[in-house]
Design a protein around this motif. Structure first.
Motif, PDB file in Angstrom:
ATOM      1  N   GLU A  39      -5.188 -10.396  12.627  1.00  0.00           N
ATOM      2  CA  GLU A  39      -4.764  -9.060  12.209  1.00  0.00           C
ATOM      3  C   GLU A  39      -3.428  -9.112  11.502  1.00  0.00           C
ATOM      4  OE1 GLU A  39      -4.679  -6.393  15.428  1.00  0.00           O
ATOM      5  OE2 GLU A  39      -6.796  -6.660  15.914  1.00  0.00           O
ATOM      6  N   GLU A  40      -3.221  -8.078  10.676  1.00  0.00           N
ATOM      7  CA  GLU A  40      -1.931  -7.966  10.021  1.00  0.00           C
ATOM      8  C   GLU A  40      -0.906  -7.518  11.044  1.00  0.00           C
ATOM      9  OE1 GLU A  40      -2.512  -5.067   7.119  1.00  0.00           O
ATOM     10  OE2 GLU A  40      -3.747  -6.300   5.828  1.00  0.00           O
ATOM     11  N   PRO A  41       0.290  -8.044  10.967  1.00  0.00           N
ATOM     12  CA  PRO A  41       1.323  -7.554  11.880  1.00  0.00           C
ATOM     13  C   PRO A  41       1.545  -6.065  11.658  1.00  0.00           C
ATOM     14  CG  PRO A  41       2.065  -9.462  10.656  1.00  0.00           C
ATOM     15  CD  PRO A  41       0.774  -9.043  10.063  1.00  0.00           C
ATOM     16  N   PRO A  42       1.897  -5.347  12.748  1.00  0.00           N
ATOM     17  CA  PRO A  42       2.073  -3.901  12.601  1.00  0.00           C
ATOM     18  C   PRO A  42       3.123  -3.531  11.571  1.00  0.00           C
ATOM     19  CG  PRO A  42       2.124  -4.559  14.888  1.00  0.00           C
ATOM     20  CD  PRO A  42       2.086  -5.795  14.092  1.00  0.00           C
ATOM     21  N   LEU A  43       4.179  -4.341  11.506  1.00  0.00           N
ATOM     22  CA  LEU A  43       5.247  -4.018  10.560  1.00  0.00           C
ATOM     23  C   LEU A  43       4.721  -4.053   9.130  1.00  0.00           C
ATOM     24  CD1 LEU A  43       8.239  -3.367  10.438  1.00  0.00           C
ATOM     25  CD2 LEU A  43       8.694  -5.791  10.154  1.00  0.00           C
ATOM     26  N   ARG A  44       3.896  -5.069   8.850  1.00  0.00           N
ATOM     27  CA  ARG A  44       3.364  -5.211   7.497  1.00  0.00           C
ATOM     28  C   ARG A  44       2.382  -4.087   7.193  1.00  0.00           C
ATOM     29  NH1 ARG A  44      -0.275 -10.105   5.800  1.00  0.00           N
ATOM     30  NH2 ARG A  44      -0.974  -9.279   3.818  1.00  0.00           N
ATOM     31  N   ARG A  45       1.595  -3.744   8.227  1.00  0.00           N
ATOM     32  CA  ARG A  45       0.653  -2.631   8.029  1.00  0.00           C
ATOM     33  C   ARG A  45       1.397  -1.358   7.684  1.00  0.00           C
ATOM     34  NH1 ARG A  45      -2.359  -4.106  12.624  1.00  0.00           N
ATOM     35  NH2 ARG A  45      -1.387  -2.417  13.760  1.00  0.00           N
ATOM     36  N   ASN A  46       2.504  -1.125   8.402  1.00  0.00           N
ATOM     37  CA  ASN A  46       3.287   0.073   8.131  1.00  0.00           C
ATOM     38  C   ASN A  46       3.853   0.058   6.729  1.00  0.00           C
ATOM     39  OD1 ASN A  46       2.745   1.017  10.625  1.00  0.00           O
ATOM     40  ND2 ASN A  46       4.670   0.343  11.539  1.00  0.00           N
ATOM     41  N   ASN A  47       4.279  -1.137   6.301  1.00  0.00           N
ATOM     42  CA  ASN A  47       4.824  -1.229   4.938  1.00  0.00           C
ATOM     43  C   ASN A  47       3.774  -0.891   3.901  1.00  0.00           C
ATOM     44  OD1 ASN A  47       7.278  -1.921   5.859  1.00  0.00           O
ATOM     45  ND2 ASN A  47       7.062  -4.111   5.518  1.00  0.00           N
ATOM     46  N   ILE A  48       2.573  -1.406   4.105  1.00  0.00           N
ATOM     47  CA  ILE A  48       1.506  -1.120   3.137  1.00  0.00           C
ATOM     48  C   ILE A  48       1.181   0.363   3.145  1.00  0.00           C
ATOM     49  CG2 ILE A  48      -0.933  -1.528   2.645  1.00  0.00           C
ATOM     50  CD1 ILE A  48      -0.510  -4.382   3.620  1.00  0.00           C
ATOM     51  N   LEU A  49       1.151   0.942   4.350  1.00  0.00           N
ATOM     52  CA  LEU A  49       0.867   2.382   4.448  1.00  0.00           C
ATOM     53  C   LEU A  49       1.946   3.189   3.737  1.00  0.00           C
ATOM     54  CD1 LEU A  49      -1.138   4.337   5.776  1.00  0.00           C
ATOM     55  CD2 LEU A  49       0.418   4.487   7.691  1.00  0.00           C
ATOM     56  N   MET A  50       3.183   2.758   3.930  1.00  0.00           N
ATOM     57  CA  MET A  50       4.296   3.453   3.272  1.00  0.00           C
ATOM     58  C   MET A  50       4.181   3.354   1.750  1.00  0.00           C
ATOM     59  SD  MET A  50       6.985   5.165   4.061  1.00  0.00           S
ATOM     60  CE  MET A  50       7.464   4.681   5.692  1.00  0.00           C
ATOM     61  N   ILE A  51       3.814   2.170   1.272  1.00  0.00           N
ATOM     62  CA  ILE A  51       3.666   1.986  -0.185  1.00  0.00           C
ATOM     63  C   ILE A  51       2.555   2.887  -0.711  1.00  0.00           C
ATOM     64  CG2 ILE A  51       2.939   0.322  -1.944  1.00  0.00           C
ATOM     65  CD1 ILE A  51       4.420  -1.817  -0.231  1.00  0.00           C
ATOM     66  N   ARG A  52       1.461   2.969   0.071  1.00  0.00           N
ATOM     67  CA  ARG A  52       0.351   3.833  -0.370  1.00  0.00           C
ATOM     68  C   ARG A  52       0.792   5.294  -0.446  1.00  0.00           C
ATOM     69  NH1 ARG A  52      -4.027   1.091   3.503  1.00  0.00           N
ATOM     70  NH2 ARG A  52      -4.560  -0.688   2.208  1.00  0.00           N
ATOM     71  N   LEU A  53       1.546   5.700   0.567  1.00  0.00           N
ATOM     72  CA  LEU A  53       2.016   7.091   0.571  1.00  0.00           C
ATOM     73  C   LEU A  53       2.931   7.370  -0.621  1.00  0.00           C
ATOM     74  CD1 LEU A  53       2.696   7.810   4.337  1.00  0.00           C
ATOM     75  CD2 LEU A  53       1.000   8.887   2.871  1.00  0.00           C
ATOM     76  N   LEU A  54       3.813   6.408  -0.898  1.00  0.00           N
ATOM     77  CA  LEU A  54       4.714   6.587  -2.042  1.00  0.00           C
ATOM     78  C   LEU A  54       3.924   6.667  -3.345  1.00  0.00           C
ATOM     79  CD1 LEU A  54       7.652   4.191  -1.110  1.00  0.00           C
ATOM     80  CD2 LEU A  54       7.743   6.668  -1.325  1.00  0.00           C
ATOM     81  N   LEU A  55       2.931   5.792  -3.461  1.00  0.00           N
ATOM     82  CA  LEU A  55       2.110   5.810  -4.685  1.00  0.00           C
ATOM     83  C   LEU A  55       1.351   7.120  -4.802  1.00  0.00           C
ATOM     84  CD1 LEU A  55       0.721   2.173  -4.699  1.00  0.00           C
ATOM     85  CD2 LEU A  55       2.239   3.186  -6.385  1.00  0.00           C
ATOM     86  N   LEU A  56       0.855   7.596  -3.666  1.00  0.00           N
ATOM     87  CA  LEU A  56       0.122   8.865  -3.694  1.00  0.00           C
ATOM     88  C   LEU A  56       1.038  10.008  -4.108  1.00  0.00           C
ATOM     89  CD1 LEU A  56      -2.621  10.186  -3.081  1.00  0.00           C
ATOM     90  CD2 LEU A  56      -1.813  10.604  -0.774  1.00  0.00           C
ATOM     91  N   SER A  57       2.256  10.020  -3.574  1.00  0.00           N
ATOM     92  CA  SER A  57       3.220  11.065  -3.962  1.00  0.00           C
ATOM     93  C   SER A  57       3.510  10.987  -5.451  1.00  0.00           C
ATOM     94  CB  SER A  57       4.521  10.899  -3.182  1.00  0.00           C
ATOM     95  OG  SER A  57       4.270  10.857  -1.824  1.00  0.00           O
ATOM     96  N   LEU A  58       3.722   9.769  -5.934  1.00  0.00           N
ATOM     97  CA  LEU A  58       4.006   9.592  -7.364  1.00  0.00           C
ATOM     98  C   LEU A  58       2.837  10.077  -8.209  1.00  0.00           C
ATOM     99  CD1 LEU A  58       5.886   8.409  -9.538  1.00  0.00           C
ATOM    100  CD2 LEU A  58       4.711   6.243  -9.262  1.00  0.00           C
TER     101      LEU A  58
END
Lengths: 203, 291
Positions: free
Chosen positions: B255-274
């Protein structure tokens, strides 16, 4: 060529035919815009933009009263402008009305309107009073009064123009007239004697 | 006598002025007007108000509003329109791709990864405390270790192989002489012999650290030699390792480490906002210039 033929020709892209329709309705459109907005420049812009938009969207016209359709486009532009004014209120650089302070660059006394001085005075007083009272009405009440009492449309056409049920038109018109009556009482002395509101009916 | 006028009466009077009442409504209202002076007064006022409104002068046109080809030519869209459009499209594409492409961890994330690996064994007791396996030890007690996981001493095929095996045995346990000679290769190992004793279930030791790869495999093999009295069976660790957890958390491997998962989720959210902001900007500009 009648109006229907002109509309069909304009729908096929005949700009000349559309301009003949514009000539028929531009006076009504401009007056409606002016009464709603109470500003020459904004009324000009709204009218011009409405005709451009009407030409581009002429394919959406599906029959019925063309006058109601074209006035709806004008009304929508006016409402857009009113909303814009509400969001960004501005102070006009020009005087609000003819009695406001004149500027050296645009003295009112240099302009020459057609009627004589007395007639002009009466007409202007009347117009000023009406416009003042119209401005105090909510926009949707104002539009109904203008369309019925100033433009002379019937209830059905007004209903088509502003896409509002007939019952609502009746209600708004009655209440708007009552408010206009109350407001015009304040201008009783300024109005010509024929227009003075007095208690004519006694018990 | 004056009466109050209801909103319904007001509507009827207003419609009566415009001739918009049905014959029945009109007849009823006219009956009321004969007796009700308030209604009559209100009707008179409304009629006068309508007269004033109808007398409002028509304003002269300031100019003609006929259209020209120039007016109908679409205005060029501002520079920001393609910028907004491209930003929105690229953001959406990146969001879409992020569900299919695993981004390799960057060097900056390496310390975090190590920390996670060190912390991983802490969850081991929770997962293994429920079942302590009973391990059966069998085989010859004096059997030396030859080959790890082979199940028994392999027979050297040649003399050189045999010599190498002997050397390996002596090297594996430095300072300790083999106390029993190696059995001949032909001797079968009785893996079904009775065990000397059942060993108690191993106590589960607290894992100290995740297994670290060794640079000297020979030394590792020597360290894992079982003491005399026990012979390893395929798949069963030697006695020194009994009860000691050789556990690598599966989560750290798959599994992906939770920290990395959160980072990817954050990037997705930022991209969605943009994507949303730039898309709204593009639509607004288009409607302003083209509608």
């Amino acid at each position: 060529m009648d109006e229907t033929s002109l509309i069909h020709a304009a729908q096929k892209g005949d700009l000349e035919a559309f301009n003949r329709i514009v000539v028929i309705y531009q006076g009504m459109a401009y007056n409606l815009a002016y009464r709603i907005l109470n500003n020459d420049t904004l009324a000009e812009d709204a009218t011009q933009n409405a005709f451009i938009s009407a030409y581009r969207n002429l394919s959406k016209y599906r029959g019925g009263s063309f006058r109601a359709w074209i006035l709806r486009v004008v009304t929508n532009y006016c409402y857009d402008e009113l909303r814009r004014q509400k969001r960004r209120p501005t102070i006009p650089l020009e005087p609000l009305d003819d009695d406001s302070e004149e500027t050296l660059e645009s003295p009112r006394w240099l302009t020459d309107d057609a009627p004589g001085p007395e007639e002009t005075l009466v007409t202007k007083e009347l117009e000023k009073a009406v416009q003042h009272c119209l401005d105090r009405l909510p926009a949707n009440f104002r539009t109904v009064v203008i369309l019925v009492d100033i433009q002379g449309l019937d209830y059905q056409e007004v209903s088509e123009t502003i896409r509002t049920p007939l019952g609502t038109i009746k209600s708004r018109l009655a209440r708007a007239r009552l408010r206009m009556q109350d407001c015009l009482q304040g201008f009783r002395e300024l109005l010509p004697s024929a227009f003075r509101l007095v208690n004519e009916v006694q018990d | 006598m004056k009466n109050r006028v209801s909103p319904q009466d007001l509507e009827l009077l207003s419609a009566y002025l415009d001739g918009e009442l049905s014959p029945r409504q009109k007849e009823n209202l006219e009956q009321q007007l004969k007796t009700n002076t308030t209604l009559r007064q209100l009707l008179a006022d409304l009629r006068l108000t309508r007269k004033i409104l109808r007398s409002t002068p028509v304003r002269r046109l300031p100019r003609s509003f006929t259209l020209t080809e120039e007016m109908l030519r679409p205005k060029p869209l501002p520079f920001l329109f393609p910028v907004f459009s491209a930003a929105s499209a690229i953001s959406l594409i990146l969001i879409f791709l992020s569900f299919f492409i695993r981004i390799a961890p960057s060097p900056a994330m390496a310390p975090a990864q190590r920390m996670l690996e060190q912390a991983a064994p802490m969850i081991a007791p929770l997962e293994t405390a429920t079942a302590a396996p009973l391990i059966y030890w069998g085989g010859l007690p004096t059997m030396p270790v030859e080959g790890l996981g082979g199940g028994g001493p392999p027979a050297p095929a040649t003399m050189s192989d045999q010599r190498e095996a002997e050397e390996l045995t002596t090297k594996q346990i430095p300072g300790e002489a083999p106390d029993a000679p190696a059995l001949p290769a032909e001797t079968p190992i009785d893996v079904y012999a009775e065990p000397e004793a059942f060993l108690p279930p191993p106590e589960i030791a607290q894992p100290t650290a995740a297994p670290q790869p060794s640079a000297t495999p020979l030394a590792l093999q020597a360290a894992e030699l079982p003491p005399p009295g026990g012979v390893p069976i395929l798949g069963i660790p030697p006695t020194q390792e009994m009860g000691r957890m050789q556990y690598t958390p599966i989560a750290t491997l798959t599994e992906e480490p939770p920290l990395r998962r959160n980072n990817i989720l954050m990037i997705r959210l930022l991209l969605l906002s943009l994507a949303l902001i730039s898309g709204a900007g593009a639509i607004t500009l288009y409607r302003k210039y083209r509608a």
